[in-house]
Design an enzyme around this catalytic site. Structure first.
Site, mmCIF file in Angstrom:
data_model
loop_
_atom_site.group_PDB
_atom_site.id
_atom_site.type_symbol
_atom_site.label_atom_id
_atom_site.label_comp_id
_atom_site.label_asym_id
_atom_site.label_seq_id
_atom_site.Cartn_x
_atom_site.Cartn_y
_atom_site.Cartn_z
ATOM 1 N N SER A 26 -33.783 3.338 17.747
ATOM 2 C CA SER A 26 -32.496 2.715 18.086
ATOM 3 C C SER A 26 -32.685 1.280 18.535
ATOM 4 O O SER A 26 -31.737 0.627 18.957
ATOM 5 C CB SER A 26 -31.813 3.523 19.193
ATOM 6 O OG SER A 26 -32.654 3.598 20.329
ATOM 7 N N THR A 158 15.973 -2.980 17.573
ATOM 8 C CA THR A 158 15.530 -1.585 17.550
ATOM 9 C C THR A 158 15.561 -1.222 16.071
ATOM 10 O O THR A 158 16.408 -1.725 15.325
ATOM 11 C CB THR A 158 16.467 -0.652 18.346
ATOM 12 O OG1 THR A 158 17.739 -0.615 17.702
ATOM 13 C CG2 THR A 158 16.646 -1.112 19.788
ATOM 14 N N HIS A 159 14.637 -0.399 15.650
ATOM 15 C CA HIS A 159 14.492 -0.067 14.219
ATOM 16 C C HIS A 159 14.290 -1.319 13.367
ATOM 17 O O HIS A 159 14.621 -1.325 12.186
ATOM 18 C CB HIS A 159 15.707 0.707 13.695
ATOM 19 C CG HIS A 159 16.152 1.824 14.580
ATOM 20 N ND1 HIS A 159 15.717 3.125 14.420
ATOM 21 C CD2 HIS A 159 16.962 1.840 15.674
ATOM 22 C CE1 HIS A 159 16.268 3.892 15.360
ATOM 23 N NE2 HIS A 159 17.011 3.130 16.143
ATOM 24 N N SER A 280 -4.898 -20.157 1.084
ATOM 25 C CA SER A 280 -5.200 -19.263 -0.021
ATOM 26 C C SER A 280 -6.030 -20.021 -1.041
ATOM 27 O O SER A 280 -5.820 -21.207 -1.269
ATOM 28 C CB SER A 280 -3.895 -18.790 -0.664
ATOM 29 O OG SER A 280 -4.123 -18.409 -2.005
ATOM 30 N N LYS A 286 0.210 -21.743 0.708
ATOM 31 C CA LYS A 286 0.091 -20.685 1.714
ATOM 32 C C LYS A 286 -0.528 -21.119 3.022
ATOM 33 O O LYS A 286 -1.439 -21.926 3.077
ATOM 34 C CB LYS A 286 -0.766 -19.545 1.152
ATOM 35 C CG LYS A 286 -0.141 -18.872 -0.046
ATOM 36 C CD LYS A 286 0.839 -17.820 0.372
ATOM 37 C CE LYS A 286 0.031 -16.637 0.886
ATOM 38 N NZ LYS A 286 0.858 -15.498 1.143
ATOM 39 N N GLU A 293 -3.687 -11.018 11.877
ATOM 40 C CA GLU A 293 -3.895 -9.860 10.995
ATOM 41 C C GLU A 293 -5.209 -9.145 11.320
ATOM 42 O O GLU A 293 -5.287 -7.922 11.283
ATOM 43 C CB GLU A 293 -3.916 -10.304 9.532
ATOM 44 C CG GLU A 293 -2.562 -10.731 9.003
ATOM 45 C CD GLU A 293 -2.696 -11.360 7.626
ATOM 46 O OE1 GLU A 293 -2.423 -10.661 6.643
ATOM 47 O OE2 GLU A 293 -3.082 -12.548 7.535
#
Ligand code: ARG
Length: 457
Positions: A26, A158-159, A280, A286, A293
């Protein structure tokens, strides 16, 4: 050194198969425990001398040798070898190589089982202190942001459908509450980490007249473990840390997700700093929120580490089993991921640009004052269910007309209910809607101010 020449090799006739050596070693993972291993060994050696189990001269040699090894490791000169399995035996082997047979006395009254439990606790104690500091930093940054943008109104959801207008600061302070609980969980974990397991031996304790309290004092532990079998087989303190980290990542991933959504063209509530975004390779226009993320994505591995360790621990017979060596990757990777992500989120929060006009504009449409119209009528004696239905019909008319509720004339509104008066217009503004939610914990400015004060910003 020749293979087969193990520190524990006495009872063996054949040397370990090469593949087994590679499989069981290890060292590549646990070498990062070197500082904690050396710190624990120095305390142990001092105690052994104090109890006259070894001589002071021997202890001095050992301590000097260990400090020299620390320098070797830190300057990259230490000859790590997988033949010696793990960091504990690598260091011990090197010590004996450097100072001779006194080095062989260091392991008196100690087993690698209580040694590794000690190292893990020393390591996690340090990490927890750093993590608690980083949590406080992110919390502080969010609270500062809440203070800076006091008065900015945004749609609350909400939702993921527009629901009621709220102060942007109130929304940020929701994360402060989450992080405060995370901090409390980490602090509680730290208390249970801060207990000395050394002195438990392999599992049954030791025959030598050791002084565990003295070692605890040298290493700054608040107490000593009470059962040697438990002390060498317990990894609850790691499970608690991984659980607290998993919950923390629930929160970080939600914040990351909101930054991603808000920075989209569709929302346009915030702009992320260029230096914290990427482009990008194909699409020139972009600007991607990769940092947020990745925080969201790294949540997967943090959850996974918790699951891994729970599975490792489940059904293990007492006391130590080699399975426990597998606790290191989950621990180290979680601590690294937590620290790095807290730091990145802090930078994002600190540098994010808030587009308050966009937020306000978004708060003005979507009929978020429909509840307020119902409340207005309920305040004038209409039962709330009837008021709710009535406000719903008003919304339907506005949908047909493509207008806001407050753009209907008083005459038109009165057709729904004679109880509606001129003061309804002021009542329906988003500013008033926010201001009226004064009950404790609600979004009204006064509440948010009070909370900021309590938080010391
Ligand atoms: N490398 C081992 C671990 O991390 C150290 C303890 C080894 N003990 C043993 N009995 N083989 O768990």
């Amino acid at each position: 050194m020749a293979r087969g020449n193990k520190l524990w090799g006495g009872r063996f006739e054949a040397k370990t198969a090469e593949a087994v050596e590679a499989f069981t070693a290890s060292i590549e993972v646990d070498r990062r425990l070197y500082r904690h291993d050396i710190e624990g060994s120095i305390a142990h050696a001092k105690m052994l001398a104090r109890q006259r189990i070894i001589s002071s001269r021997e202890a001095r040699k050992i301590v000097r040798g260990l400090k020299a090894i620390l320098r070797e490791i830190e300057s990259g000169r230490f000859p790590f070898s997988p033949v010696d399995e793990d960091i504990h035996m690598n260091i011990e082997r090197r010590l004996t190589h450097k100072i001779g047979s006194a080095g062989g006395k260091l392991h008196t009254a100690r087993s690698r089982n209580d040694q590794v439990a000690l190292d893990m606790r020393l390591y996690l104690r340090e990490e927890l202190r750093a993590i608690i500091g980083a949590l406080e930093d992110l919390k502080g940054e969010l609270a500062q942001g809440a203070k800076r943008h006091l008065g900015v109104i945004m749609p609350g959801y909400t939702h993921l459908q527009k629901a009621q207008p709220v102060l942007f600061s109130h929304h940020l302070l929701a994360y402060v509450e989450m992080l405060q609980r995370d901090r409390e969980r980490m602090s509680a974990c730290l208390e249970r980490v801060n207990v000395l397991p050394l002195g438990s031996g392999a599992l049954a304790g030791t025959t030598f007249p050791i002084d565990r309290a003295y070692v605890a004092k040298l290493l700054g532990f608040a107490g000593i473990s009470k059962n040697s079998i438990d002390a060498v087989s317990d990894r609850d303190f790691l499970l608690e840390f991984l659980s607290a980290s998993a919950i923390l990542f629930v929160h970080l991933s939600r914040l990351a997700e909101e930054l991603i959504l808000w920075s989209s063209q569709e929302f346009g509530f915030v702009e992320l700093p260029d230096r914290y975004c990427t482009g990008s390779s194909m699409m020139p226009q972009k600007k991607n929120p990769d940092v947020a993320e990745l925080v969201r994505g790294k949540t997967g591995r943090v959850f996974g580490h918790l699951h891994a360790l729970l599975t490792i621990m489940k059904g293990l017979p007492l006391a130590y089993n080699r399975d426990l060596q597998e606790d290191k990757v989950p621990l180290f990777d979680t601590a690294d991921t937590v620290k790095a992500s807290l730091k990145m989120m802090r930078e994002l929060v600190r540098r994010v640009k808030v587009k308050k006009q966009r937020m306000l504009a978004a708060a003005r449409d979507g009929f978020m004052n429909a509840t307020d119209l119902a409340d207005y009528l309920a305040g004038r004696g209409v039962n709330f269910r009837a008021a709710h239905a009535l406000a719903g019909r008003v919304v339907r008319l506005c949908l047909e007309r493509r207008c806001r509720i407050e753009e209907l004339s008083l005459g038109e509104l009165k057709r729904f209910s004679p109880k509606i008066e001129k003061d309804v217009y002021r009542y329906l503004s988003v500013e008033a809607a926010v201001q009226r939610r004064r009950a404790a914990g609600g979004t009204a400015l006064a509440n948010v101010r009070r909370r900021l004060k309590e938080l010391g910003v």
